[in-house]
Write an enzyme that holds these catalytic residues in place. Structure first.
Site, PDB file in Angstrom:
ATOM      1  N   TYR A   1     -48.917 -15.393  26.345  1.00  0.00           N
ATOM      2  CA  TYR A   1     -48.590 -16.877  26.577  1.00  0.00           C
ATOM      3  C   TYR A   1     -47.430 -17.365  25.785  1.00  0.00           C
ATOM      4  CZ  TYR A   1     -49.312 -21.885  26.965  1.00  0.00           C
ATOM      5  OH  TYR A   1     -49.286 -23.327  27.060  1.00  0.00           O
TER       6      TYR A   1
ATOM      7  N   LYS B   1     -46.167 -23.987  14.982  1.00  0.00           N
ATOM      8  CA  LYS B   1     -46.977 -24.146  14.377  1.00  0.00           C
ATOM      9  C   LYS B   1     -47.071 -24.081  12.855  1.00  0.00           C
ATOM     10  CE  LYS B   1     -49.642 -21.802  18.265  1.00  0.00           C
ATOM     11  NZ  LYS B   1     -50.567 -22.344  18.662  1.00  0.00           N
TER      12      LYS B   1
ATOM     13  N   ASP C   1     -41.871 -13.757  20.235  1.00  0.00           N
ATOM     14  CA  ASP C   1     -42.581 -15.051  20.249  1.00  0.00           C
ATOM     15  C   ASP C   1     -43.346 -15.134  19.026  1.00  0.00           C
ATOM     16  OD1 ASP C   1     -44.218 -17.107  22.538  1.00  0.00           O
ATOM     17  OD2 ASP C   1     -44.025 -17.340  20.488  1.00  0.00           O
TER      18      ASP C   1
HETATM   19  P1  KE4 Z   1     -46.697 -24.946  22.043  1.00  0.00           P
HETATM   20  O1  KE4 Z   1     -45.854 -25.530  23.124  1.00  0.00           O
HETATM   21  O2  KE4 Z   1     -48.325 -25.121  22.537  1.00  0.00           O
HETATM   22  O3  KE4 Z   1     -46.418 -25.683  20.772  1.00  0.00           O
HETATM   23  O4  KE4 Z   1     -46.468 -23.453  21.981  1.00  0.00           O
HETATM   24  C1  KE4 Z   1     -46.501 -22.534  22.939  1.00  0.00           C
HETATM   25  C2  KE4 Z   1     -46.786 -21.137  22.407  1.00  0.00           C
HETATM   26  C3  KE4 Z   1     -45.769 -20.461  22.529  1.00  0.00           C
HETATM   27  N1  KE4 Z   1     -46.184 -19.091  22.084  1.00  0.00           N
HETATM   28  C4  KE4 Z   1     -47.252 -18.689  21.602  1.00  0.00           C
HETATM   29  C5  KE4 Z   1     -47.357 -17.170  21.081  1.00  0.00           C
HETATM   30  C6  KE4 Z   1     -48.267 -19.537  21.558  1.00  0.00           C
HETATM   31  O5  KE4 Z   1     -49.532 -19.063  21.188  1.00  0.00           O
HETATM   32  C7  KE4 Z   1     -48.018 -20.883  21.890  1.00  0.00           C
HETATM   33  C8  KE4 Z   1     -49.372 -21.824  22.030  1.00  0.00           C
HETATM   34  N2  KE4 Z   1     -50.448 -21.286  21.750  1.00  0.00           N
HETATM   35  C9  KE4 Z   1     -51.733 -22.031  22.102  1.00  0.00           C
HETATM   36  C10 KE4 Z   1     -53.025 -21.612  21.463  1.00  0.00           C
HETATM   37  N3  KE4 Z   1     -53.258 -20.057  22.052  1.00  0.00           N
HETATM   38  C11 KE4 Z   1     -51.699 -23.301  21.807  1.00  0.00           C
HETATM   39  C12 KE4 Z   1     -53.051 -24.280  22.007  1.00  0.00           C
HETATM   40  C13 KE4 Z   1     -53.196 -25.151  23.115  1.00  0.00           C
HETATM   41  O6  KE4 Z   1     -52.413 -24.780  24.145  1.00  0.00           O
HETATM   42  O7  KE4 Z   1     -53.832 -26.047  23.090  1.00  0.00           O
END
Ligand code: KE4
Length: 423
Positions: free
Chosen positions: A144, A267, A239
Site C-alpha cells: 500500500y 509517520k 516507500d
Molecule cells: P498516509 O497518506 O496514510 O499518511 O500514508 C500512506 C501510506 C504510504 N505508504 C505506506 C507504506 C503506508 O503504510 C501508508 C499508510 N499506512 C496505513 C497503515 N497501514 C495508514 C493507516 C490508515 O490508512 O488509516
C-alpha cells in the site's frame, strides 16, 4: 469493558462522516465491533471515551515509536504553536528537518515536505516519470502506497481489509500504467521488465511490506530490485512511510544496506503530526518546481508545528540509537510467545519492532499467501486481546507496532495473554 460512550459517539459520527471515521480501517469493520473513540494517549497507553486504558500496539499505525505524547515533543510543538500555526512561507524548522533526514538517510540528499504519505508517494512517482521520460510504474500486490489513483491497484492496508483490491472511481486509464508484480517473486519482476523495460519509470516497494500484515523481503530480494532497475535505467523508490526511522536510524535502507534513488517517508518523520516527505538523489529532486518542471505544492507543507514534532522525534532517536535493539527485543518476545502458544497454527512475521500474527499455518511471503489467513479467527483474537486491555490494529492486514514506551511488565503481560489464548 464498557463501550457505551464509544457507541454513542460512533452513532453521532456516522451521521456526519462516511462510516463514522476519517480512515476506513478505524471503523473496526473487519472485527465486527464498535470502534473505540480515543480521548488521550500517553507513553504505551491509550484511553477511550469510556475510560478504558489499554496497552497500545497500534501507535497511530507507526508514528508513536517513542510512545505517545513524549514530553520533549509536546514541549517543542507547543512552543511552535505559540509562534503561529502556519505562514505559507519558508521557516528554519523545515531546513532543520530536511538536514536531519539527510543526516540519517544519506540517500535523501534533497527532500520536499508534504502532508501525508499519499502525497509523498504521488509526488515521487510523478518525479520518477519526469526524470526517466517513461510512464509505467511497477508495484507489488498487497503493498500500500497511499490512495492516489494510479496506486490503488491490489493495494494493501484498508483496501485489503475491506477486500476492495481496486477502488471504485478510478478510471481504467489511470491504472493502465501500473504494472503488478508479486512480492518476493523475482521472476514476476523479470517478466515485467522483459515486456516493458523501455517504459518502466520506477519500481516502488515497501522494503518490509507492512500493509498485507508484516511480510519481510526474502534474502536478496531488495538487492535484486536495485540491480534490475539499474540495469534498465528505471528508478528504485523505497516507500519507507512505515519503515523509515522504524527499523534503524536510517530506516530499511540502512537495515538492509540498499540505496534507493528516491524514498518516501511519513509517520515517524512527523512524530505524529501530518508530515510526508519525498526525497533522494539531488539530480532527480532538482526537477521539482520551482527548480524544475515537475509541479507539486501544498498550503500546509512544512507546517512549523508538524516540523517541530518531526525534528524532536528524530533528535531523540538520533541521541539514543539503543532504542532499536530494545524495541526489536520486545517485539521478538511477543512473537516467540505466540509461536510457542499457537504451536504452528499461525504464522508470525516479525522484523524489528513490527510484527503480525497471520491465522494460517502456511508461511506468509506475499499477497497470495496473506489472503489465505482466516480473518474470522483474527477477529476473535482481536476481541480476546481487547477484552484484556490490549489494543491492536483491527485488521489482519496491518502490523503491530512496539514502542520504546512499552515496559517489560507490559510485554510480559502481553506474552502471558498470548499464552493463555485458545489458538
Ligand atoms: P498516509 O497518506 O496514510 O499518511 O500514508 C500512506 C501510506 C504510504 N505508504 C505506506 C507504506 C503506508 O503504510 C501508508 C499508510 N499506512 C496505513 C497503515 N497501514 C495508514 C493507516 C490508515 O490508512 O488509516
Amino acid at each position: 469493558m464498557t463501550d457505551i460512550k464509544s457507541k454513542e459517539l460512533f452513532e453521532a459520527a456516522k451521521r456526519r462522516i462516511p462510516g463514522g471515521v476519517n480512515s476506513p480501517v478505524r471503523a473496526f469493520g473487519a472485527v465486527g465491533k464498535t470502534p473505540r473513540f480515543i480521548v488521550s494517549a500517553h507513553g504505551s497507553r491509550i484511553t477511550d471515551a469510556d475510560g478504558n486504558e489499554m496497552i497500545d500496539y497500534v501507535g497511530s499505525y507507526g508514528p508513536a515509536i517513542l510512545g505517545h505524547a513524549h514530553p520533549r515533543v509536546i514541549e517543542k510543538v507547543t512552543q511552535a504553536c505559540e509562534d503561529g500555526l502556519s505562514f505559507g512561507a519558508p521557516t528554519e524548522r523545515e531546513v532543520r528537518l530536511a538536514e536531519l533526514i539527510a543526516e540519517q538517510m544519506p540517500s535523501m540528499e534533497s527532500s520536499r515536505m508534504v502532508n501525508s504519505g499519499t502525497e509523498a508517494v504521488m509526488s515521487a512517482v510523478r518525479l520518477a516519470r519526469a526524470f526517466t521520460g517513461r510512464e509505467k510504474i511497477v508495484k507489488f500486490k498487497g503493498c500500500y502506497h497511499g490512495h492516489s489513483d494510479g496506486l490503488l491497484v491490489k493495494a494493501g492496508s484498508g483496501a485489503m481489509t475491506a477486500s476492495i483490491p481496486d477502488s471504485a472511481g478510478v478510471p481504467l486509464d489511470f491504472t493502465k500504467h501500473t504494472l503488478l508484480a508479486r512480492y518476493n517473486d523475482t521472476d514476476s519482476v523479470k517478466e515485467l521488465f522483459a515486456g516493458h523495460h523501455e517504459s518502466i519509470a520506477a519500481v516502488i516497494v515497501e522494503p518490509v511490506a507492512a500493509n498485507m500484515g508484516v511480510v519481510p523481503p526474502m534474502p536478496g530480494f531488495l538487492a535484486f530490485l536495485r540491480e534490475i532497475t539499474k540495469k534498465y535505467g528505471a528508478l528504485l523508490i523505497f516507500d519507507e512511510v512505515i519503515t523509515g526511522f522504524r527499523l534503524a536510524p536510517g530506516g530499511a535502507q540502512e537495515y538492509f544496506d540498499i540505496t534507493p534513488d528516491l524514498t518516501t517517508l511519513g509517520k515517524i518523520a512527523g512524530g505524529g503530526m501530518p508530515v510526508g516527505v519525498y526525497g533522494g538523489r539531488r539530480d532527480i529532486m532538482e526537477l521539482a518546481a520551482p527548480l524544475g518542471p515537475v509541479y507539486q505544492a501544498g498550503t500546509l507543507s512544512g507546517n512549523p508545528a508538524a516540523m517541530a514534532a518531526g525534528i524532536e522525534t528524530l533528535l531523540i532517536l538520533k541521541e539514543d540509537p539503543g532504542i532499536y535493539g530494545r524495541i526489536e527485543k520486545k517485539a521478538r518476545q511477543i512473537a516467540d510467545a505466540v509461536r510457542k502458544a499457537a504451536k504452528g497454527s499461525v504464522c508470525v512475521n516479525q522484523v524489528g519492532s513490527l510484527l503480525s500474527v497471520f491465522f494460517t499455518d502456511a508461511a506468509v511471503r506475499d499477497y497470495e499467501s496473506a489472503v489465505l489467513s482466516d480473518t474470522r479467527r483474527f477477529a476473535d483474537y482481536f476481541g480476546y486481546l481487547l477484552e484484556r486491555g490490549i489494543y491492536t490494529a483491527p485488521s489482519q492486514f496491518e502490523a503491530m507496532f512496539v514502542s520504546d514506551a512499552h515496559t517489560d511488565g507490559e510485554i510480559a503481560y502481553t506474552c502471558r495473554v498470548m499464552r493463555e489464548m485458545k489458538w
